[in-house]
Design an enzyme around this catalytic site. Sequence first.
Site, PDB file in Angstrom:
ATOM      1  N   ASP A   1     -28.535 -38.729  -7.813  1.00  0.00           N
ATOM      2  CA  ASP A   1     -27.592 -37.878  -7.086  1.00  0.00           C
ATOM      3  C   ASP A   1     -26.206 -38.479  -7.209  1.00  0.00           C
ATOM      4  O   ASP A   1     -26.058 -39.688  -7.397  1.00  0.00           O
ATOM      5  CB  ASP A   1     -27.955 -37.789  -5.595  1.00  0.00           C
ATOM      6  CG  ASP A   1     -27.433 -38.998  -4.816  1.00  0.00           C
ATOM      7  OD1 ASP A   1     -26.396 -38.864  -4.140  1.00  0.00           O
ATOM      8  OD2 ASP A   1     -28.044 -40.087  -4.912  1.00  0.00           O
TER       9      ASP A   1
ATOM     10  N   CYS B   1     -23.495 -21.095 -18.363  1.00  0.00           N
ATOM     11  CA  CYS B   1     -23.162 -20.891 -16.958  1.00  0.00           C
ATOM     12  C   CYS B   1     -22.145 -19.754 -16.826  1.00  0.00           C
ATOM     13  O   CYS B   1     -21.515 -19.339 -17.807  1.00  0.00           O
ATOM     14  CB  CYS B   1     -22.622 -22.174 -16.326  1.00  0.00           C
ATOM     15  SG  CYS B   1     -20.886 -22.550 -16.698  1.00  0.00           S
TER      16      CYS B   1
ATOM     17  N   CYS C   1     -22.929 -23.949 -23.335  1.00  0.00           N
ATOM     18  CA  CYS C   1     -23.313 -23.727 -21.945  1.00  0.00           C
ATOM     19  C   CYS C   1     -23.364 -22.239 -21.633  1.00  0.00           C
ATOM     20  O   CYS C   1     -22.507 -21.471 -22.090  1.00  0.00           O
ATOM     21  CB  CYS C   1     -22.321 -24.420 -21.010  1.00  0.00           C
ATOM     22  SG  CYS C   1     -22.715 -24.240 -19.247  1.00  0.00           S
TER      23      CYS C   1
ATOM     24  N   CYS D   1     -18.634 -20.504 -18.258  1.00  0.00           N
ATOM     25  CA  CYS D   1     -18.520 -20.570 -19.722  1.00  0.00           C
ATOM     26  C   CYS D   1     -18.735 -19.213 -20.382  1.00  0.00           C
ATOM     27  O   CYS D   1     -18.178 -18.933 -21.444  1.00  0.00           O
ATOM     28  CB  CYS D   1     -19.510 -21.595 -20.267  1.00  0.00           C
ATOM     29  SG  CYS D   1     -19.078 -23.307 -19.852  1.00  0.00           S
TER      30      CYS D   1
ATOM     31  N   ASP E   1     -29.660 -38.831   3.203  1.00  0.00           N
ATOM     32  CA  ASP E   1     -29.497 -40.281   3.163  1.00  0.00           C
ATOM     33  C   ASP E   1     -29.285 -40.774   4.585  1.00  0.00           C
ATOM     34  O   ASP E   1     -29.051 -39.983   5.505  1.00  0.00           O
ATOM     35  CB  ASP E   1     -28.366 -40.709   2.225  1.00  0.00           C
ATOM     36  CG  ASP E   1     -27.006 -40.184   2.633  1.00  0.00           C
ATOM     37  OD1 ASP E   1     -26.830 -39.783   3.793  1.00  0.00           O
ATOM     38  OD2 ASP E   1     -26.103 -40.176   1.781  1.00  0.00           O
TER      39      ASP E   1
ATOM     40  N   HIS F   1     -19.932 -25.235 -13.270  1.00  0.00           N
ATOM     41  CA  HIS F   1     -20.222 -25.702 -14.626  1.00  0.00           C
ATOM     42  C   HIS F   1     -20.773 -27.131 -14.614  1.00  0.00           C
ATOM     43  O   HIS F   1     -21.791 -27.411 -15.253  1.00  0.00           O
ATOM     44  CB  HIS F   1     -18.983 -25.648 -15.508  1.00  0.00           C
ATOM     45  CG  HIS F   1     -19.170 -26.394 -16.793  1.00  0.00           C
ATOM     46  ND1 HIS F   1     -19.889 -25.874 -17.857  1.00  0.00           N
ATOM     47  CD2 HIS F   1     -18.812 -27.657 -17.161  1.00  0.00           C
ATOM     48  CE1 HIS F   1     -19.951 -26.778 -18.819  1.00  0.00           C
ATOM     49  NE2 HIS F   1     -19.300 -27.856 -18.429  1.00  0.00           N
TER      50      HIS F   1
END
Length: 372
Positions: free
Chosen positions: A267, A307, A305, A310, A94, A336
């Site tokens: 974002d 991940c 989930c 998890c 940015d 996560h």
Amino acid sequence: MQKFSFEVIKQDSATGARAGVLHTPHGDVPTPIYMPVGTQATVKGLLPRDLKDAGAQIVLANTYHLFLRPGDEIVKKAGGLHRFMNWDRPILTDSGGFQVFSLAGLNKITDDGVTFRSHLDGSKHLFSPESVMKIQNNLGADIVMQFDQCSEYGTDKKESKRAVDRSAAWLERCKIAHKNENQELFPIVQGNVFHDLRKESLERCIPFMGAGFGIGGLSVGEPKPLMYEILEGLYPHYPQGKARYLMGVGSPDCIIEGVLRGVDMFDCVLGTRIARNGTAFTSRGKVVVRNGKYKEDFTPLDEECDCYACKNYTKAYLRHLINAGEMLGAILLSLHNTTFLLRLARNLRQAVLEDRVLAFRKEFYEKYENQE
């Protein structure tokens, strides 16, 4: 093929949602996409390999912060951001505009640019369209944003119009100063909450668009329904074949509602920020793991989930880490939340491809809103 281009693969028949691909020299980015924010050339708490495992295709870095520390010239000497931060996929920087404008009392805005004092040491600097393009050129990201003026929510129409005019003038200067053919310059639509100013700003950006553009000045304090209204007002006027990037927006509901209103890219620092405070997005809603109710909860953070957090840890353990101030707690929750948002974007894309985006939205909210 051009170095940068955007193609629409499928448009949902009932909404503005679409699935596309943003082509860049560092790889293709399927959209809709959530982009993790690596403000200082790192997504806080996460290794690049973890980001890749979570499905990140593109990350952000911030011009303002990297200009102040370590300095864009140092990044250039290191071979650019891709080498400096060991990330071989696309990067977006940015312009730093939001940061310098948010430094109330530390900046002075003129048509030339913004003179500001560093929040680190008080040193004085000037950001102009030319200097910001030079900094972003040194940083070497794939996508660079124009230097613009973001007017805060509550600004009257006269001042919002001045910001639109100034942003348009600065866009012309950015275009002239932009010399690197390996970078794609995205214009930014401003206009605050005024529909006619938004339309005017979009029209003034169109001649400068390549593969895409940003939509700035939203999620800065206005109610979410008003943000959605602004996006609906812009939708009929969007040029086709351009990626639409809603800047600084990335909560689960805003991603869903943004996609339904034709947005392709998102974002936000929210996911990692709330993780450091002990809060997680889950398929059942937000979970504040530091709360006492999870002291003896030996179930995963999110049953749906896969991940690392998890699959291997319980709410009770995560609660212990957060309350003990252990850095692993913030790391696991950041992983996560980032995985959750990336998966949400992928699932929305699949829903568009299968013409069931409204059904997906309904199913998501039925579960997500029935939890704390």
